[in-house]
Design a protein around this motif. Structure first.
Motif, mmCIF file in Angstrom:
data_model
loop_
_atom_site.group_PDB
_atom_site.id
_atom_site.type_symbol
_atom_site.label_atom_id
_atom_site.label_comp_id
_atom_site.label_asym_id
_atom_site.label_seq_id
_atom_site.Cartn_x
_atom_site.Cartn_y
_atom_site.Cartn_z
ATOM 1 N N PHE A 49 0.905 -1.196 0.112
ATOM 2 C CA PHE A 49 0.117 -0.199 -0.068
ATOM 3 C C PHE A 49 0.715 1.247 -0.104
ATOM 4 O O PHE A 49 0.342 2.272 -0.490
ATOM 5 N N LYS A 68 -7.467 11.062 -2.352
ATOM 6 C CA LYS A 68 -8.483 10.047 -1.309
ATOM 7 C C LYS A 68 -9.214 9.187 -2.222
ATOM 8 O O LYS A 68 -9.135 7.983 -1.810
ATOM 9 N N VAL A 72 -8.657 5.001 -1.645
ATOM 10 C CA VAL A 72 -9.784 4.330 -1.104
ATOM 11 C C VAL A 72 -10.192 3.415 -2.301
ATOM 12 O O VAL A 72 -10.350 2.321 -1.845
ATOM 13 N N MET A 75 -7.878 0.558 -2.088
ATOM 14 C CA MET A 75 -7.893 -0.344 -0.980
ATOM 15 C C MET A 75 -9.088 -1.200 -0.885
ATOM 16 O O MET A 75 -9.201 -2.037 -0.106
ATOM 17 N N GLU A 76 -10.129 -0.989 -2.024
ATOM 18 C CA GLU A 76 -11.465 -1.876 -1.985
ATOM 19 C C GLU A 76 -10.917 -2.921 -2.845
ATOM 20 O O GLU A 76 -11.579 -4.121 -2.953
ATOM 21 N N LEU A 108 -4.929 -4.252 6.315
ATOM 22 C CA LEU A 108 -5.518 -3.297 5.392
ATOM 23 C C LEU A 108 -6.608 -2.228 6.268
ATOM 24 O O LEU A 108 -6.691 -0.906 5.933
ATOM 25 N N GLU A 109 -7.349 -3.004 7.112
ATOM 26 C CA GLU A 109 -8.428 -2.084 7.699
ATOM 27 C C GLU A 109 -7.664 -1.117 8.606
ATOM 28 O O GLU A 109 -8.136 0.189 8.711
ATOM 29 N N GLN A 112 -6.265 1.815 6.147
ATOM 30 C CA GLN A 112 -7.542 2.481 5.505
ATOM 31 C C GLN A 112 -7.854 3.463 6.740
ATOM 32 O O GLN A 112 -7.879 4.658 6.450
ATOM 33 N N SER A 113 -8.104 2.929 8.099
ATOM 34 C CA SER A 113 -8.551 3.810 9.087
ATOM 35 C C SER A 113 -7.289 5.133 9.283
ATOM 36 O O SER A 113 -7.692 6.185 9.412
#
Length: 122
Positions: A49, A68, A72, A75-76, A108-109, A112-113
């Motif tokens: 990432f 962004k 994002v 990341m999905e 990944l979670e 992402q956060s």
């Protein structure tokens, strides 16, 4: 300007990766190679990432919001196969594969956060 957010997010990824390297080395010294390999998987996700983020963030035509949205989106889409692999591993009760896919998805979670928190502040 989102340059501060970019720098802060890259520092987070680098520090997280370094932490996984240190932890993996420690586990290997303790002859816990399976655990060390699981930590290496986590480190690989940080590296993946980081590469993806740099590819997105370095596009001159993108403003902060576009960076962004694109990141994002990546990341999905990137973990789609991880989710399929996880479901298949569950069907066959492949504990090692389940663990690896869970590590990827949990990492990944976290990424992402952290990205969203940093990016919104910048």
């Amino acid at each position: 300007m989102h340059e501060n957010g970019k720098i802060e997010f890259l520092e987070y990824l680098d520090l997280s990766f370094k932490s996984t390297q240190d932890e993996s080395m420690k586990l290997m010294q303790e002859y816990r190679n399976d655990d060390a390999n699981f930590i290496k998987v986590k480190g690989n996700i940080y590296q993946i990432f980081k590469t993806v983020f740099l590819g997105v963030a370095n596009q001159k035509a993108l403003d902060k919001e576009a960076v962004k949205e694109l990141f994002v989106s990546k990341m999905e889409t990137i973990p789609a196969n991880w989710k399929k692999s996880y479901e298949n591993a569950r069907k066959f009760n492949d504990i090692e594969k389940i663990t690896i896919e869970e590590i990827k998805l949990q990492t990944l979670e976290e990424i992402q956060s952290t990205f969203l928190r940093i990016w919104e502040r910048s």
